[in-house]
Scaffold this motif. Structure first.
Motif, short mmCIF file in Angstrom:
data_model
loop_
_atom_site.label_atom_id
_atom_site.label_comp_id
_atom_site.label_asym_id
_atom_site.label_seq_id
_atom_site.Cartn_x
_atom_site.Cartn_y
_atom_site.Cartn_z
N ARG A 96 0.84 -1.21 0.00
CA ARG A 96 0.00 0.00 0.00
C ARG A 96 0.87 1.26 0.00
NH1 ARG A 96 -2.92 -3.13 3.55
NH2 ARG A 96 -1.99 -2.11 5.36
N LYS A 97 1.87 1.28 0.86
CA LYS A 97 2.74 2.46 1.00
C LYS A 97 3.43 2.80 -0.32
CE LYS A 97 7.00 3.89 3.30
NZ LYS A 97 8.06 3.45 4.24
N HIS A 98 3.90 1.79 -1.02
CA HIS A 98 4.68 2.00 -2.25
C HIS A 98 3.82 1.90 -3.52
CE1 HIS A 98 8.59 2.24 -0.31
NE2 HIS A 98 8.15 1.29 0.51
N HIS A 99 2.52 1.86 -3.36
CA HIS A 99 1.60 1.77 -4.51
C HIS A 99 2.00 0.61 -5.42
CE1 HIS A 99 0.04 5.57 -3.14
NE2 HIS A 99 1.27 6.04 -3.14
N ALA A 100 2.19 -0.55 -4.80
CA ALA A 100 2.68 -1.73 -5.52
C ALA A 100 1.57 -2.55 -6.15
CB ALA A 100 3.50 -2.60 -4.57
N LEU A 101 0.36 -2.04 -6.12
CA LEU A 101 -0.71 -2.76 -6.81
C LEU A 101 -1.68 -1.76 -7.39
CD1 LEU A 101 -3.59 -3.03 -4.82
CD2 LEU A 101 -1.76 -3.98 -3.44
N GLN A 102 -2.29 -2.16 -8.45
CA GLN A 102 -3.33 -1.32 -9.05
C GLN A 102 -4.58 -2.15 -9.20
OE1 GLN A 102 -1.99 0.97 -12.43
NE2 GLN A 102 -0.18 1.66 -11.34
N CYS A 103 -4.69 -2.97 -10.22
CA CYS A 103 -5.92 -3.76 -10.36
C CYS A 103 -5.96 -4.88 -9.34
CB CYS A 103 -6.06 -4.29 -11.78
SG CYS A 103 -5.12 -5.79 -12.15
N GLY A 104 -4.81 -5.38 -8.91
CA GLY A 104 -4.74 -6.40 -7.87
C GLY A 104 -4.81 -7.83 -8.36
N TYR A 105 -5.00 -8.04 -9.65
CA TYR A 105 -5.16 -9.41 -10.13
C TYR A 105 -3.90 -10.25 -9.90
CZ TYR A 105 -7.27 -13.24 -12.52
OH TYR A 105 -7.82 -14.47 -12.78
N CYS A 106 -2.74 -9.67 -10.12
CA CYS A 106 -1.48 -10.40 -9.98
C CYS A 106 -0.99 -10.44 -8.54
CB CYS A 106 -0.41 -9.77 -10.85
SG CYS A 106 0.02 -8.07 -10.34
N THR A 107 -1.56 -9.62 -7.68
CA THR A 107 -1.05 -9.44 -6.32
C THR A 107 -0.92 -10.73 -5.53
OG1 THR A 107 -1.90 -7.18 -6.33
CG2 THR A 107 -1.32 -8.11 -4.19
N PRO A 108 -1.91 -11.63 -5.52
CA PRO A 108 -1.73 -12.86 -4.73
C PRO A 108 -0.50 -13.66 -5.16
CG PRO A 108 -4.03 -12.61 -5.31
CD PRO A 108 -3.26 -11.54 -6.07
N GLY A 109 -0.24 -13.74 -6.46
CA GLY A 109 0.94 -14.45 -6.93
C GLY A 109 2.23 -13.79 -6.47
N PHE A 110 2.25 -12.46 -6.52
CA PHE A 110 3.42 -11.74 -6.03
C PHE A 110 3.60 -11.97 -4.53
CE2 PHE A 110 3.30 -9.21 -9.94
CZ PHE A 110 4.66 -9.07 -10.20
N LEU A 111 2.52 -11.88 -3.76
CA LEU A 111 2.62 -12.06 -2.31
C LEU A 111 3.12 -13.45 -1.94
CD1 LEU A 111 -0.61 -10.23 -1.11
CD2 LEU A 111 1.76 -9.43 -0.88
N VAL A 112 2.62 -14.47 -2.62
CA VAL A 112 3.07 -15.84 -2.34
C VAL A 112 4.55 -16.00 -2.71
CG1 VAL A 112 2.78 -18.27 -2.98
CG2 VAL A 112 0.76 -16.85 -2.52
N THR A 113 4.93 -15.50 -3.87
CA THR A 113 6.34 -15.58 -4.30
C THR A 113 7.23 -14.85 -3.31
OG1 THR A 113 5.69 -15.75 -6.62
CG2 THR A 113 7.95 -15.01 -6.17
N LEU A 114 6.82 -13.65 -2.93
CA LEU A 114 7.63 -12.86 -1.98
C LEU A 114 7.66 -13.48 -0.60
CD1 LEU A 114 6.64 -9.27 -3.10
CD2 LEU A 114 8.90 -10.36 -3.29
N ALA A 115 6.56 -14.09 -0.17
CA ALA A 115 6.55 -14.75 1.14
C ALA A 115 7.61 -15.85 1.20
CB ALA A 115 5.17 -15.31 1.44
N ALA A 116 7.72 -16.63 0.14
CA ALA A 116 8.74 -17.69 0.09
C ALA A 116 10.13 -17.08 0.10
CB ALA A 116 8.53 -18.57 -1.13
N TRP A 117 10.33 -16.01 -0.66
CA TRP A 117 11.64 -15.35 -0.73
C TRP A 117 12.00 -14.76 0.63
CZ3 TRP A 117 13.02 -9.93 -0.89
CH2 TRP A 117 14.34 -9.68 -1.25
N LEU A 118 11.07 -14.08 1.25
CA LEU A 118 11.32 -13.46 2.55
C LEU A 118 11.56 -14.52 3.63
CD1 LEU A 118 8.65 -10.65 2.34
CD2 LEU A 118 11.14 -10.31 2.42
N GLU A 119 10.89 -15.64 3.53
CA GLU A 119 11.07 -16.74 4.49
C GLU A 119 12.49 -17.28 4.44
OE1 GLU A 119 9.60 -19.24 7.50
OE2 GLU A 119 8.58 -17.59 6.52
N SER A 120 13.10 -17.19 3.27
CA SER A 120 14.46 -17.70 3.13
C SER A 120 15.50 -16.78 3.77
CB SER A 120 14.79 -17.92 1.65
OG SER A 120 14.94 -16.67 0.98
N GLY A 121 15.04 -15.62 4.28
CA GLY A 121 15.94 -14.71 4.98
C GLY A 121 16.97 -14.07 4.08
#
Length: 170
Positions: A100-125
């Motif tokens: 939200r802060k960085h305006h990283a979404l607009q229509c939101g359709y791709c957002t769940p895929g990005f969030l899941v991908t990023l969650a895995a990346w962030l989990e890897s530290g």
């Protein structure tokens, strides 16, 4: 696996977002369709149906995969986590706030895929590094944002999580 005709339902038993699922599905039913239509996990979006766009990304045993490239029966006995499961169990609050802060979404359709991908990346530290982040995100397509906000949001969260881990270790 036994042979089934296209009309025969096959058993599908796996764990979805921490809950046991035991259903049946036609052998050619895609996991993305099974999640959305049979399990009600509608946060898993279907875009290209060819594994190119990343909108249908889920975690399979902790690894990001394209659910449109798997049949439902292929996850038997395994752990599947969708964006709904991440929101419930892993606290995506910081990542969603950064989006939200960085305006990283607009229509939101791709957002769940990005969030899941990023969650895995962030989990890897990871070390917060733009080059490796852009490589991780290269499998997710967005037609609206231009990626700048997505990258800024992810780097901010990675740096904050890294700092929190370092502080806890000290």
């Amino acid at each position: 696996m036994p042979r089934y005709s296209a009309d025969t339902a096959v058993p599908v038993a796996f764990t979805l977002n921490g809950r046991a699922v035991a259903e049946s599905a036609p052998p050619r039913r895609l996991l993305s369709d099974f999640l959305r239509h049979d399990c009600g996990a509608t946060g898993t979006h279907v875009g290209c149906e060819h594994g190119v766009c990343g909108a249908c990304t889920v975690l399979l045993d902790g690894e990001p995969v394209r659910s449109c490239l798997l049949f439902a029966y292929q996850v038997a006995g395994r752990q599947v986590v969708t964006v709904e499961g991440l929101a419930e169990d892993r606290g995506l609050d910081d990542l969603r706030a950064a989006f939200r802060k960085h305006h990283a979404l607009q229509c939101g359709y791709c957002t769940p895929g990005f969030l899941v991908t990023l969650a895995a990346w962030l989990e890897s530290g990871p070390e917060p590094d733009e080059t490796s982040l852009r490589e991780v995100l290269s499998g997710n397509l967005c037609r609206c944002t231009g990626y700048v906000g997505i990258v800024e949001a992810a780097l901010e969260v990675a740096a904050a999580r890294r700092a929190a881990r370092d502080a806890a270790d000290a």
